[in-house]
Motif scaffolding. Structure first.
Motif, PDB file in Angstrom:
ATOM      1  N   LYS A 192       0.826  -1.219   0.000  1.00  0.00           N
ATOM      2  CA  LYS A 192       0.000   0.000   0.000  1.00  0.00           C
ATOM      3  C   LYS A 192       0.856   1.264   0.000  1.00  0.00           C
ATOM      4  CE  LYS A 192      -4.281  -1.389   2.261  1.00  0.00           C
ATOM      5  NZ  LYS A 192      -3.970  -2.701   2.875  1.00  0.00           N
ATOM      6  N   ASP A 193       1.883   1.293   0.837  1.00  0.00           N
ATOM      7  CA  ASP A 193       2.693   2.496   1.004  1.00  0.00           C
ATOM      8  C   ASP A 193       3.724   2.689  -0.094  1.00  0.00           C
ATOM      9  OD1 ASP A 193       1.334   2.613   3.449  1.00  0.00           O
ATOM     10  OD2 ASP A 193       2.897   1.439   4.439  1.00  0.00           O
ATOM     11  N   LYS A 194       4.095   1.608  -0.762  1.00  0.00           N
ATOM     12  CA  LYS A 194       5.238   1.694  -1.666  1.00  0.00           C
ATOM     13  C   LYS A 194       4.940   1.301  -3.104  1.00  0.00           C
ATOM     14  CE  LYS A 194       8.516   0.637   1.996  1.00  0.00           C
ATOM     15  NZ  LYS A 194       9.225  -0.475   2.594  1.00  0.00           N
ATOM     16  N   ALA A 195       3.678   1.162  -3.457  1.00  0.00           N
ATOM     17  CA  ALA A 195       3.311   0.662  -4.785  1.00  0.00           C
ATOM     18  C   ALA A 195       4.043   1.375  -5.920  1.00  0.00           C
ATOM     19  CB  ALA A 195       1.802   0.756  -4.977  1.00  0.00           C
ATOM     20  N   ALA A 196       4.191   2.675  -5.819  1.00  0.00           N
ATOM     21  CA  ALA A 196       4.785   3.469  -6.903  1.00  0.00           C
ATOM     22  C   ALA A 196       6.246   3.113  -7.170  1.00  0.00           C
ATOM     23  CB  ALA A 196       4.660   4.952  -6.590  1.00  0.00           C
ATOM     24  N   GLU A 197       6.897   2.452  -6.220  1.00  0.00           N
ATOM     25  CA  GLU A 197       8.329   2.154  -6.360  1.00  0.00           C
ATOM     26  C   GLU A 197       8.620   0.955  -7.267  1.00  0.00           C
ATOM     27  OE1 GLU A 197      10.112   1.729  -2.483  1.00  0.00           O
ATOM     28  OE2 GLU A 197       9.031   3.493  -1.742  1.00  0.00           O
ATOM     29  N   TYR A 198       7.600   0.186  -7.619  1.00  0.00           N
ATOM     30  CA  TYR A 198       7.839  -1.066  -8.337  1.00  0.00           C
ATOM     31  C   TYR A 198       7.412  -1.010  -9.798  1.00  0.00           C
ATOM     32  CZ  TYR A 198       8.166  -2.400  -3.473  1.00  0.00           C
ATOM     33  OH  TYR A 198       8.509  -2.447  -2.146  1.00  0.00           O
ATOM     34  N   ASP A 199       8.047  -1.877 -10.606  1.00  0.00           N
ATOM     35  CA  ASP A 199       7.656  -2.030 -12.007  1.00  0.00           C
ATOM     36  C   ASP A 199       6.587  -3.102 -12.139  1.00  0.00           C
ATOM     37  OD1 ASP A 199       9.659  -0.208 -12.936  1.00  0.00           O
ATOM     38  OD2 ASP A 199      11.147  -1.785 -12.664  1.00  0.00           O
ATOM     39  N   VAL A 210       1.293  -0.187 -12.277  1.00  0.00           N
ATOM     40  CA  VAL A 210       2.069  -1.374 -11.912  1.00  0.00           C
ATOM     41  C   VAL A 210       1.224  -2.605 -12.244  1.00  0.00           C
ATOM     42  CG1 VAL A 210       3.153  -2.643 -10.011  1.00  0.00           C
ATOM     43  CG2 VAL A 210       3.242  -0.132 -10.055  1.00  0.00           C
ATOM     44  N   PRO A 211       1.688  -3.442 -13.197  1.00  0.00           N
ATOM     45  CA  PRO A 211       0.926  -4.651 -13.499  1.00  0.00           C
ATOM     46  C   PRO A 211       0.990  -5.652 -12.346  1.00  0.00           C
ATOM     47  CG  PRO A 211       2.958  -4.586 -14.791  1.00  0.00           C
ATOM     48  CD  PRO A 211       2.893  -3.305 -14.015  1.00  0.00           C
ATOM     49  N   VAL A 212      -0.126  -6.338 -12.125  1.00  0.00           N
ATOM     50  CA  VAL A 212      -0.224  -7.317 -11.046  1.00  0.00           C
ATOM     51  C   VAL A 212      -0.573  -8.668 -11.654  1.00  0.00           C
ATOM     52  CG1 VAL A 212      -1.520  -8.000  -8.976  1.00  0.00           C
ATOM     53  CG2 VAL A 212      -1.020  -5.579  -9.398  1.00  0.00           C
ATOM     54  N   GLU A 213       0.120  -9.703 -11.239  1.00  0.00           N
ATOM     55  CA  GLU A 213      -0.193 -11.038 -11.732  1.00  0.00           C
ATOM     56  C   GLU A 213       0.102 -12.047 -10.635  1.00  0.00           C
ATOM     57  OE1 GLU A 213       1.824 -13.267 -15.237  1.00  0.00           O
ATOM     58  OE2 GLU A 213       0.362 -11.909 -16.136  1.00  0.00           O
ATOM     59  N   LEU A 214      -0.541 -13.212 -10.730  1.00  0.00           N
ATOM     60  CA  LEU A 214      -0.231 -14.290  -9.790  1.00  0.00           C
ATOM     61  C   LEU A 214       1.055 -14.967 -10.244  1.00  0.00           C
ATOM     62  CD1 LEU A 214      -3.718 -16.003  -9.365  1.00  0.00           C
ATOM     63  CD2 LEU A 214      -2.543 -14.602  -7.684  1.00  0.00           C
ATOM     64  N   LEU A 263      11.322 -14.867 -12.893  1.00  0.00           N
ATOM     65  CA  LEU A 263      11.994 -13.712 -13.499  1.00  0.00           C
ATOM     66  C   LEU A 263      11.456 -13.460 -14.902  1.00  0.00           C
ATOM     67  CD1 LEU A 263      14.165 -11.473 -13.461  1.00  0.00           C
ATOM     68  CD2 LEU A 263      15.794 -13.180 -14.279  1.00  0.00           C
ATOM     69  N   ASP A 264      11.319 -14.532 -15.682  1.00  0.00           N
ATOM     70  CA  ASP A 264      10.758 -14.400 -17.037  1.00  0.00           C
ATOM     71  C   ASP A 264       9.368 -13.785 -16.972  1.00  0.00           C
ATOM     72  OD1 ASP A 264      12.972 -15.516 -18.254  1.00  0.00           O
ATOM     73  OD2 ASP A 264      12.135 -17.549 -18.299  1.00  0.00           O
ATOM     74  N   GLN A 265       8.584 -14.255 -16.026  1.00  0.00           N
ATOM     75  CA  GLN A 265       7.221 -13.757 -15.882  1.00  0.00           C
ATOM     76  C   GLN A 265       7.226 -12.249 -15.572  1.00  0.00           C
ATOM     77  OE1 GLN A 265       5.064 -15.769 -12.724  1.00  0.00           O
ATOM     78  NE2 GLN A 265       3.108 -14.934 -13.381  1.00  0.00           N
ATOM     79  N   LYS A 298       8.363 -10.142 -18.627  1.00  0.00           N
ATOM     80  CA  LYS A 298       7.303 -10.094 -19.641  1.00  0.00           C
ATOM     81  C   LYS A 298       6.232  -9.077 -19.228  1.00  0.00           C
ATOM     82  CE  LYS A 298       4.413 -13.197 -22.166  1.00  0.00           C
ATOM     83  NZ  LYS A 298       4.572 -14.004 -23.292  1.00  0.00           N
ATOM     84  N   LEU A 299       5.881  -9.090 -17.950  1.00  0.00           N
ATOM     85  CA  LEU A 299       4.876  -8.157 -17.441  1.00  0.00           C
ATOM     86  C   LEU A 299       5.336  -6.718 -17.559  1.00  0.00           C
ATOM     87  CD1 LEU A 299       3.359  -9.373 -14.062  1.00  0.00           C
ATOM     88  CD2 LEU A 299       2.137  -8.696 -16.103  1.00  0.00           C
TER      89      LEU A 299
END
Length: 105
Positions: free
Chosen positions: A47-54, A78-82, A97-99, A102-103
């Motif tokens: 919640k607090d750090k979402a903007a920091e990630y790809d 930020v794309p989210v995937e399982l 890592l590949d996943q 790709k995202l």
């Protein structure tokens, strides 16, 4: 070719299994010469750090939180995937890592 760089967070309920998986993904990235910051954490940290990630990857056991995490991630693009279930079961850093790469495309 520019050196690839990626920031990924792997989310689980408390951060225990995700930290193991994060280590494996980091090792896979190192082997390939990819600059990767792989973080692990509980969904609360996100919640607090979402903007920091790809990219945000959810472990299979927290799939029920996907809607909530996606809602938090969307404003930051930020794309989210399982995490792929087989890759998770095998703690396959390369596959995860590949996943993530790709995202992030």
């Amino acid at each position: 070719m520019a050196k690839q760089s990626i920031k990924v967070i792997i989310l689980c309920s408390w951060g225990a299994t995700s930290s193991q998986l994060a280590k494996k993904v980091e090792q896979a990235a190192e082997k390939r010469g990819i600059e990767a910051d792989i973080y692990s954490g509980g969904t609360g940290d996100f919640k607090d750090k979402a903007a920091e990630y790809d990219v945000a990857l959810l472990e299979p056991q927290v799939r029920h939180l996907r809607k909530e995490v996606t809602r938090i991630a969307e404003p930051h693009n930020v794309p989210v995937e399982l995490v792929d279930q087989t890759a998770f079961a095998l703690m396959d850093g390369d596959k995860v890592l590949d996943q993530a790469l790709k995202l992030a495309e």
